[in-house]
Design a protein around this motif. Sequence first.
Motif, PDB file in Angstrom:
ATOM      1  N   LEU A 155       0.823  -1.211   0.000  1.00 52.52           N
ATOM      2  CA  LEU A 155       0.000   0.000   0.000  1.00 52.52           C
ATOM      3  C   LEU A 155       0.856   1.260   0.000  1.00 52.52           C
ATOM      4  CD1 LEU A 155      -2.923  -0.924   2.436  1.00 52.52           C
ATOM      5  CD2 LEU A 155      -2.947  -0.878  -0.076  1.00 52.52           C
ATOM      6  N   ASP A 156       2.014   1.209   0.635  1.00 49.68           N
ATOM      7  CA  ASP A 156       2.911   2.361   0.612  1.00 49.68           C
ATOM      8  C   ASP A 156       3.281   2.736  -0.816  1.00 49.68           C
ATOM      9  OD1 ASP A 156       2.909   2.402   3.376  1.00 49.68           O
ATOM     10  OD2 ASP A 156       4.809   1.304   3.560  1.00 49.68           O
ATOM     11  N   ARG A 166       1.665   1.616  -3.652  1.00 56.37           N
ATOM     12  CA  ARG A 166       0.519   1.734  -4.541  1.00 56.37           C
ATOM     13  C   ARG A 166      -0.012   3.157  -4.640  1.00 56.37           C
ATOM     14  NH1 ARG A 166      -4.824   2.316  -3.818  1.00 56.37           N
ATOM     15  NH2 ARG A 166      -6.088   1.796  -5.638  1.00 56.37           N
ATOM     16  N   SER A 167       0.107   3.930  -3.593  1.00 55.81           N
ATOM     17  CA  SER A 167      -0.480   5.263  -3.576  1.00 55.81           C
ATOM     18  C   SER A 167       0.049   6.160  -4.685  1.00 55.81           C
ATOM     19  CB  SER A 167      -0.234   5.923  -2.213  1.00 55.81           C
ATOM     20  OG  SER A 167       1.167   6.062  -1.986  1.00 55.81           O
ATOM     21  N   ARG A 197      -7.354   0.644   6.198  1.00 58.41           N
ATOM     22  CA  ARG A 197      -6.386   1.519   5.535  1.00 58.41           C
ATOM     23  C   ARG A 197      -6.596   1.498   4.018  1.00 58.41           C
ATOM     24  NH1 ARG A 197       0.180   0.800   4.737  1.00 58.41           N
ATOM     25  NH2 ARG A 197       0.406   2.746   3.536  1.00 58.41           N
ATOM     26  N   ALA A 198      -6.851   0.305   3.476  1.00 64.00           N
ATOM     27  CA  ALA A 198      -7.089   0.193   2.040  1.00 64.00           C
ATOM     28  C   ALA A 198      -8.319   0.989   1.627  1.00 64.00           C
ATOM     29  CB  ALA A 198      -7.251  -1.273   1.647  1.00 64.00           C
ATOM     30  N   ARG A 207      -9.385   3.656   2.919  1.00 64.16           N
ATOM     31  CA  ARG A 207      -9.124   5.102   2.978  1.00 64.16           C
ATOM     32  C   ARG A 207      -8.249   5.589   1.826  1.00 64.16           C
ATOM     33  NH1 ARG A 207      -8.174   3.714   8.446  1.00 64.16           N
ATOM     34  NH2 ARG A 207      -5.923   3.851   8.101  1.00 64.16           N
ATOM     35  N   THR A 208      -7.607   4.665   1.100  1.00 67.84           N
ATOM     36  CA  THR A 208      -6.735   5.072   0.008  1.00 67.84           C
ATOM     37  C   THR A 208      -7.567   5.480  -1.189  1.00 67.84           C
ATOM     38  OG1 THR A 208      -6.578   2.826  -0.868  1.00 67.84           O
ATOM     39  CG2 THR A 208      -4.950   3.482   0.779  1.00 67.84           C
ATOM     40  N   SER A 209      -6.898   6.036  -2.177  1.00 64.91           N
ATOM     41  CA  SER A 209      -7.596   6.446  -3.386  1.00 64.91           C
ATOM     42  C   SER A 209      -8.304   5.247  -3.992  1.00 64.91           C
ATOM     43  CB  SER A 209      -6.619   7.028  -4.398  1.00 64.91           C
ATOM     44  OG  SER A 209      -5.606   6.101  -4.704  1.00 64.91           O
TER      45      SER A 209
END
Length: 470
Positions: A416-417, A419-420, A453-454, A456-458
Amino acid sequence: MSSYRRPNQALRGLLGEAGMSAAELAAQVNAIAAENGLVLGYDRSTVAHWLSGTRPRGDATALVVEALSRKLRRSVTLTDAGFLPAPGGGEDTAHGSAASSHEDRDEDAARSLGQLATWPTGHTASRGRAERGAPFRLAALRLPPYEQIATSPFPTGEPPEGARVQASEVQGIEAMARVFHHVDITFGGGQGRRALVAYLASDVRPRLHRPAAPAVRRRLLTATGELAYLCGFMHFDDDLQGLAQRYYLVALRLAAENGSRPDHAVALRALSVQADALGHRREAVRLAESAAAHVAGPHLRRAFVYGQLAVAHAGEGTRHEALRALAHAETMIERAGSAQDTPVGAYHHASLLHQQGVVRLRLGDERGAAAALAASVRHRPADERRARALLLADLARLHLRARRLTEALEVWHRFLDDRSALSSGRVDRAFADMRGLLRPYSRHPSARALLDRAARTSRVREPFRPPAGR
């Protein structure tokens, strides 16, 4: 959708010749659409509408003729399938008929770059049309030998005209290749893909029609081939497989025109990687073997090709051949000196470790695969964010399969770090896969934290679903 009064007897005849039921044709069309990131829900009732004379919506006609071509093992055109031009010059004739009426590899490279720039190339429907560019075509992989391509007459096209191409212009194209390469590996294929399409069509293509000194011409063809390869890979990364294949074929054509066996081998390798990713294992092996037969030059370039040959053989389950090709790649990288400074065919120790992991996984050694993938992550250059993200996703999946939930969650946080900052269809699919795999663990506190957390990501780009219709 557009309707015709007469039943489509041509399509009915092809179904009979192919021995396919309406349900089987619908399923095959859905599968080919999925290769290109398009989600369709066709069934036998849909095919019944086509047989009654209803024309498929948008460029779905190209998917139908590709399904029939694969089953019959020969080229089927829109006319063969009874899909006459839509009334008033309908919306899908320009691309659908062109895609099925000739082999892409026989086109003049410069003309192809202009035509490809007119294809829809986004993740939403263009003016509401149900299309994603073009279908991936198995028939286009039936390539003649290099000797035949390199010695055959090329389309003359327009005679050279205008000012002579200068070496400084080619230097600019070579510099742009390095820029697009860096953007791709750091931010994903979706980041600069449209810009590269436009640059190839508007800036590079006209220079192919201008006169040039022989040495300058060779550099121009090499640089254009590299950009076509990069454009193909960016489309591949963004799940636009039909267009990716066509750009790879342009790169192949340019290599043949330039008389460059090494560049020809690199383009074949790219086609092998794509075929393997789409599950066409036999074609992947054949293309990789052909690439290995033609590769020459630096040791790292040979390792680049033989590593893919190992992956392709492992996909076919041919263990001995896979391990032999992998050993050859290992030998080549040990003999190599410094890393290559090239936008195409770059290869290093982390690349080899990645291929070792894939080979071991396909041959049933999950523990060895996880160790190799973890090592590849550690050795991966910092700017190769997209490759690192995909490696982390694969590694986390292996941890979860081995019931190492804590390790899997830790690796997915690292995924995830990265992927953003990425725009990549492959990374989006890995993200969706992660969420699906973790649903059974949603009550586990650490898994729930990762899923939150996922969320909340784009928002991940969903697979494109066309408007309702046939």
